[in-house]
Design an enzyme around this catalytic site. Structure first.
Site, PDB file in Angstrom:
ATOM      1  N   ASP A 232       0.856  -1.189   0.000  1.00 33.34           N
ATOM      2  CA  ASP A 232       0.000   0.000   0.000  1.00 33.34           C
ATOM      3  C   ASP A 232       0.890   1.236   0.000  1.00 33.34           C
ATOM      4  O   ASP A 232       2.117   1.114  -0.056  1.00 33.34           O
ATOM      5  CB  ASP A 232      -0.933  -0.011   1.238  1.00 33.34           C
ATOM      6  CG  ASP A 232      -0.183   0.224   2.550  1.00 33.34           C
ATOM      7  OD1 ASP A 232       1.061   0.292   2.544  1.00 33.34           O
ATOM      8  OD2 ASP A 232      -0.851   0.346   3.592  1.00 33.34           O
TER       9      ASP A 232
ATOM     10  N   ASP B  82       1.366   4.762   2.336  1.00 29.50           N
ATOM     11  CA  ASP B  82       0.939   5.388   3.592  1.00 29.50           C
ATOM     12  C   ASP B  82       1.328   6.864   3.624  1.00 29.50           C
ATOM     13  O   ASP B  82       2.449   7.215   3.255  1.00 29.50           O
ATOM     14  CB  ASP B  82       1.631   4.685   4.771  1.00 29.50           C
ATOM     15  CG  ASP B  82       1.451   3.172   4.751  1.00 29.50           C
ATOM     16  OD1 ASP B  82       0.369   2.701   5.148  1.00 29.50           O
ATOM     17  OD2 ASP B  82       2.393   2.465   4.329  1.00 29.50           O
TER      18      ASP B  82
ATOM     19  N   ASP C  82      -3.354   4.521   2.727  1.00 33.66           N
ATOM     20  CA  ASP C  82      -3.701   4.926   4.095  1.00 33.66           C
ATOM     21  C   ASP C  82      -3.386   6.404   4.260  1.00 33.66           C
ATOM     22  O   ASP C  82      -2.263   6.832   3.997  1.00 33.66           O
ATOM     23  CB  ASP C  82      -2.866   4.139   5.131  1.00 33.66           C
ATOM     24  CG  ASP C  82      -3.308   2.692   5.258  1.00 33.66           C
ATOM     25  OD1 ASP C  82      -4.445   2.365   4.859  1.00 33.66           O
ATOM     26  OD2 ASP C  82      -2.508   1.882   5.775  1.00 33.66           O
TER      27      ASP C  82
HETATM   28  P1  8DG Z   1       4.183  -2.457   3.028  1.00 30.32           P
HETATM   29  O1  8DG Z   1       2.978  -1.597   3.054  1.00 30.32           O
HETATM   30  O2  8DG Z   1       5.187  -2.010   2.040  1.00 30.32           O
HETATM   31  O3  8DG Z   1       3.843  -3.885   2.873  1.00 30.32           O
HETATM   32  O4  8DG Z   1       4.940  -2.343   4.440  1.00 30.32           O
HETATM   33  P2  8DG Z   1       4.701  -1.264   5.541  1.00 30.32           P
HETATM   34  O5  8DG Z   1       4.420   0.081   4.943  1.00 30.32           O
HETATM   35  O6  8DG Z   1       5.813  -1.356   6.500  1.00 30.32           O
HETATM   36  O7  8DG Z   1       3.430  -1.838   6.264  1.00 30.32           O
HETATM   37  P3  8DG Z   1       2.020  -1.169   6.611  1.00 30.32           P
HETATM   38  O8  8DG Z   1       1.099  -2.314   6.923  1.00 30.32           O
HETATM   39  O9  8DG Z   1       1.550  -0.230   5.569  1.00 30.32           O
HETATM   40  O10 8DG Z   1       2.273  -0.419   7.967  1.00 30.32           O
HETATM   41  C1  8DG Z   1       3.109   0.705   8.103  1.00 30.32           C
HETATM   42  C2  8DG Z   1       3.225   1.053   9.552  1.00 30.32           C
HETATM   43  O11 8DG Z   1       2.007   1.580  10.030  1.00 30.32           O
HETATM   44  C3  8DG Z   1       3.553  -0.154  10.424  1.00 30.32           C
HETATM   45  O12 8DG Z   1       4.636   0.164  11.253  1.00 30.32           O
HETATM   46  C4  8DG Z   1       2.375  -0.377  11.285  1.00 30.32           C
HETATM   47  C5  8DG Z   1       1.674   0.931  11.217  1.00 30.32           C
HETATM   48  N1  8DG Z   1       0.221   0.831  11.288  1.00 30.32           N
HETATM   49  C6  8DG Z   1      -0.680   0.148  10.542  1.00 30.32           C
HETATM   50  N2  8DG Z   1      -1.935   0.366  10.994  1.00 30.32           N
HETATM   51  C7  8DG Z   1      -1.791   1.195  12.020  1.00 30.32           C
HETATM   52  C8  8DG Z   1      -2.683   1.801  12.892  1.00 30.32           C
HETATM   53  O13 8DG Z   1      -3.897   1.626  12.810  1.00 30.32           O
HETATM   54  N3  8DG Z   1      -2.124   2.618  13.830  1.00 30.32           N
HETATM   55  C9  8DG Z   1      -0.764   2.834  13.917  1.00 30.32           C
HETATM   56  N4  8DG Z   1      -0.258   3.636  14.840  1.00 30.32           N
HETATM   57  N5  8DG Z   1       0.075   2.271  13.095  1.00 30.32           N
HETATM   58  C10 8DG Z   1      -0.429   1.474  12.177  1.00 30.32           C
HETATM   59  O14 8DG Z   1      -0.395  -0.544   9.594  1.00 30.32           O
HETATM   60 MN    MN Z   2       2.647   0.413   3.824  1.00 31.38          MN
HETATM   61 MN    MN Z   3      -0.521   0.822   5.594  1.00 30.48          MN
END
Ligand code: 8DG
Ligand code: MN
Ligand code: MN
Length: 373
Positions: free
Chosen positions: A204, A206, A297
């Site tokens: 995704d 972020d 996100d």
């Molecule tokens: P990717 O998307 O490339 O697979 O890897 P990523 O970017 O490291 O994973 P991610 O699932 O998008 O998560 C990014 C960071 O955000 C991870 O450290 C965890 C955090 N995170 C969530 N959901 C939430 C949430 O609801 N609250 C908080 N504080 N952090 C969150 O994924």
């Molecule tokens: Mn991510």
């Molecule tokens: Mn994410």
């Protein structure tokens, strides 16, 4: 055995937040196997075993050299008997038979398939597996109830399981900034997550959004999402309102920031024009479409919580977990994406940058590219 200064292995600190972990490292074959064992354990509901494998993998990802013998691993933290057996097997045979067997097992294959649906976690996937679901088409059974996230996840399954490239992410960034700046031109918008850590692809994209003036942030996400929808580029979204998170909720990565979990239709670079129609699903062959679905996100944080939100959303998940564990175990401080709290004095400790948070914790600053724990 007591580690001494001359022993290079003694430099491997017990918490991942005390180490530097790059995306590429010297023991990928071993960590790939350990990551599979960790995932399989999670699929079987054994969180503790899963964490043990994740910790071992994380230690090896931070090693500055390639392991040559299992003896070298015996001095490493978190590398217990099972991990050593995996290392030995890979060094001798070039494969980990346990990981190979797990990966080809029906349960693993199905759990991988089902948890690959946006909105489906391990528990849901496990329930469906027990109910006999083996393929995505089995989800058409009327006895299987999908919530709206899961319906959207299924509708865009192919696209969402296609890695998001850095080029995709940059085009999403353009789209997000272009939209948000229409409403507040001097917002601070940062792409966080894996791409900030230097990953070349992700699942995704972020973003973290803030502004010194709280008023500028109010209603912003809704306006932005409405705008993207009017462009025909919003496939699905859910809004999570801002909520109060107690300081003691340190054990979870969920936070109380206002968040939009979205699926955008990202137009392909060469075909982007305002006439490109966005249908409801991705059943059309991807090549025949002028867009791809992308998970995005969007997180809004108040200005004073921004450094904590940035630290919390940059990841990796294991790095975050270790930061919180370190804060609590070693400093008796509770850390989350909103702040740092001294539970004994019952007060919050402010910070204006990530560097300052590391320093408050007595940790050396770890830049994002080294947080790939
Ligand atoms: P990717 O998307 O490339 O697979 O890897 P990523 O970017 O490291 O994973 P991610 O699932 O998008 O998560 C990014 C960071 O955000 C991870 O450290 C965890 C955090 N995170 C969530 N959901 C939430 C949430 O609801 N609250 C908080 N504080 N952090 C969150 O994924
Ligand atoms: Mn991510
Ligand atoms: Mn994410």
């Amino acid at each position: 055995r007591v580690p001494d200064d001359k022993d290079p292995l003694s430099t491997v600190a017990p918490y991942a937040c005390q180490r530097r972990t790059s995306i590429t490292h010297h023991n990928a074959q071993i960590t790939d196997a350990l990551d599979i064992l960790a995932k399989a354990a999670a699929f079987q509901g054994s969180e503790v075993r899963s964490l043990a494998f994740t910790r071992a993998a994380s230690v090896l990802k931070s090693l500055p050299y390639k392991l040559q013998s299992v003896e070298e691993a015996k001095n490493l933290v978190w590398c217990g008997g099972h991990c050593q057996a995996v290392i030995q097997e890979i060094l001798e045979d070039g494969v980990c038979h346990e990981a190979e067997a797990l990966m080809t097992s029906e349960q693993y294959r199905c759990m991988e398939l089902l948890t690959g649906i946006y909105g489906v976690g391990v528990r849901t996937a496990e329930r469906w597996y027990k109910e006999g679901v083996r393929n995505l088409s089995d989800l058409e059974n009327p006895n299987i109830k999908l919530n709206s996230d899961q319906k959207a996840g299924l509708a865009h399954y192919t696209d969402l399981n296609q890695p998001v490239t850095r080029e995709d992410a940059e085009r999403v960034e353009h789209m997000v900034k272009d939209t948000l700046y229409r409403f507040v031109p001097d917002l601070k918008i940062t792409m966080t997550g894996g791409f900030l850590r230097g990953k070349q692809q992700g699942h995704d994209v972020d973003f973290l959004i803030t502004h010194p003036d709280e008023e500028a942030l109010s209603g912003l996400l809704k306006k932005a999402v409405d705008w993207i929808n009017r462009q025909g580029l919003l496939l699905y979204h859910t809004m999570k309102a801002r909520s109060h998170v107690h300081a003691y909720k340190r054990s979870t990565h969920m936070d109380g920031h206002e968040t939009c979990y979205a699926i955008f239709a990202l137009p392909h670079p060469d075909t982007s024009n305002s006439e490109s129609e966005v249908p409801g699903g991705d059943l059309t062959a991807p090549a025949a479409r002028a867009w791809r679905a992308v998970r995005v996100d969007l997180v809004v944080a108040p200005y004073n919580e921004y450094p904590f939100a940035l630290l919390g959303w940059t990841g990796s998940k294991h790095f975050e977990r270790e930061l919180r564990r370190f804060s609590w175990n070693e400093k008796k401080l509770s850390l989350n994406s909103h702040g740092l709290y001294d539970m004994e004095k019952n007060c919050s400790i402010p910070a204006t940058s990530e560097e300052e948070i590391f320093s408050l914790l007595g940790l050396q600053y770890v830049p994002p590219p080294y947080r790939n724990a």
